[in-house]
Design a protein around this motif. Sequence first.
Motif, short mmCIF file in Angstrom:
data_model
loop_
_atom_site.label_atom_id
_atom_site.label_comp_id
_atom_site.label_asym_id
_atom_site.label_seq_id
_atom_site.Cartn_x
_atom_site.Cartn_y
_atom_site.Cartn_z
N THR A 104 -4.68 14.58 9.05
CA THR A 104 -5.46 13.52 8.72
C THR A 104 -4.80 12.19 9.05
N VAL A 105 -5.18 11.22 9.78
CA VAL A 105 -4.64 9.88 9.99
C VAL A 105 -5.04 8.95 8.77
N PRO A 106 -3.99 8.42 8.39
CA PRO A 106 -4.37 7.43 7.36
C PRO A 106 -5.20 6.27 7.80
N THR A 107 -5.71 5.59 6.85
CA THR A 107 -6.63 4.38 7.10
C THR A 107 -6.22 3.07 6.33
N PRO A 108 -4.97 2.77 6.63
CA PRO A 108 -4.64 1.69 5.65
C PRO A 108 -5.02 0.29 5.82
N GLU A 151 -0.87 -3.33 6.55
CA GLU A 151 -0.03 -2.06 6.44
C GLU A 151 0.11 -1.18 7.80
N THR A 152 -0.85 -1.22 8.57
CA THR A 152 -1.22 -0.72 10.10
C THR A 152 0.23 -1.29 10.53
N ALA A 153 0.25 -2.47 10.60
CA ALA A 153 1.29 -3.32 11.28
C ALA A 153 2.66 -2.86 10.87
N LEU A 154 2.99 -2.61 9.71
CA LEU A 154 4.24 -2.21 9.12
C LEU A 154 4.31 -0.67 9.86
N CYS A 155 3.36 0.10 9.75
CA CYS A 155 3.68 1.53 10.16
C CYS A 155 3.83 1.42 11.74
N ARG A 156 3.01 0.60 12.37
CA ARG A 156 3.45 0.63 13.77
C ARG A 156 4.87 0.10 14.09
N ALA A 157 5.39 -0.81 13.24
CA ALA A 157 6.76 -1.02 13.49
C ALA A 157 7.55 0.09 13.24
N LEU A 158 7.29 0.92 12.18
CA LEU A 158 7.99 2.08 11.75
C LEU A 158 8.02 3.01 12.94
N HIS A 159 7.05 3.38 13.52
CA HIS A 159 6.71 4.35 14.54
C HIS A 159 7.73 4.18 15.48
N LYS A 160 7.79 2.90 15.92
CA LYS A 160 8.82 2.32 17.34
C LYS A 160 10.22 2.71 16.81
N GLU A 161 10.48 2.91 15.57
CA GLU A 161 11.98 3.10 15.05
C GLU A 161 12.44 4.52 15.03
N LEU A 162 11.20 5.25 14.58
CA LEU A 162 11.51 6.75 14.17
C LEU A 162 12.35 7.42 15.49
N PRO A 163 13.26 8.49 14.86
CA PRO A 163 14.12 9.13 15.79
C PRO A 163 13.58 10.23 16.55
N LYS A 164 14.17 10.25 17.92
CA LYS A 164 13.62 11.50 18.66
C LYS A 164 13.85 12.88 18.17
N THR A 165 14.84 12.85 17.60
CA THR A 165 15.11 14.22 16.56
C THR A 165 15.48 13.94 15.24
N GLY A 193 1.12 4.67 5.61
CA GLY A 193 -0.10 4.17 5.06
C GLY A 193 -1.07 4.86 4.51
N VAL A 194 -0.67 5.87 3.84
CA VAL A 194 -1.27 6.75 2.86
C VAL A 194 -1.58 6.17 1.49
N PRO A 195 -2.55 6.68 0.87
CA PRO A 195 -2.67 6.01 -0.37
C PRO A 195 -1.83 6.42 -1.56
N ARG A 196 -1.84 5.43 -2.57
CA ARG A 196 -0.86 6.00 -3.59
C ARG A 196 -1.16 6.92 -4.17
N PRO A 197 -0.21 8.32 -4.05
CA PRO A 197 -0.67 9.37 -4.96
C PRO A 197 -0.89 9.19 -6.31
N GLU A 208 5.80 -1.84 0.42
CA GLU A 208 4.64 -2.42 0.80
C GLU A 208 3.58 -1.40 1.32
N THR A 209 3.84 -0.44 1.70
CA THR A 209 3.14 0.78 2.14
C THR A 209 3.71 1.66 1.94
N TYR A 210 2.93 3.02 1.57
CA TYR A 210 3.50 4.36 1.36
C TYR A 210 3.57 5.22 2.51
#
Length: 146
Positions: free
Chosen positions: A23-27, A31-45, A74-78, A113-115
């Motif tokens: 399920t894709v979160p709906t932040p 928060e979406t902008a922060l998540c997009r920045a994170l996505h670009k920095e994630l490792p290939k392995t 961008g998931v909701p606070r658990p 600032e986002t989960y």
Amino acid sequence: MTAVALLSTAVACSSTDGPPSVTVPTPTARETALCRALHKELPKTLAELARSDPRPRSELTAGWGDGAIVLRCGVPRPERMSDPQAQGVEANGVNWMLEERDSGPRFTTTYRETYVEVTMDERFTHDSTPLAALAAPVEETIPSSL
């Protein structure tokens, strides 16, 4: 009988291997902008597992090892985060709340600032090495809320 045999063969040949569906979160937009920045920095392995993003493809999700490790940003606070008995771990400067599950641990960042949620299969029950590897990208892109 031939139609049944043909149908059985078609089902046997169809593969469910590969990236899982999540399920894709709906932040919020911020928060979406922060998540997009994170996505670009994630490792290939990660933990020696190749990147294999879940379906549907989204900048809010990532995966490694065909579902062995799945990240959702961008998931909701658990709800569990309100529990004073909730367990937490720190990995390279990033704090995570731990939820133990039969299928493997689930970790969610705290004081950000986002989960960011990371689920791992049972082989990582006592191994937080993937969290240590994810710490730098999280630290760089998801600001602290403290």
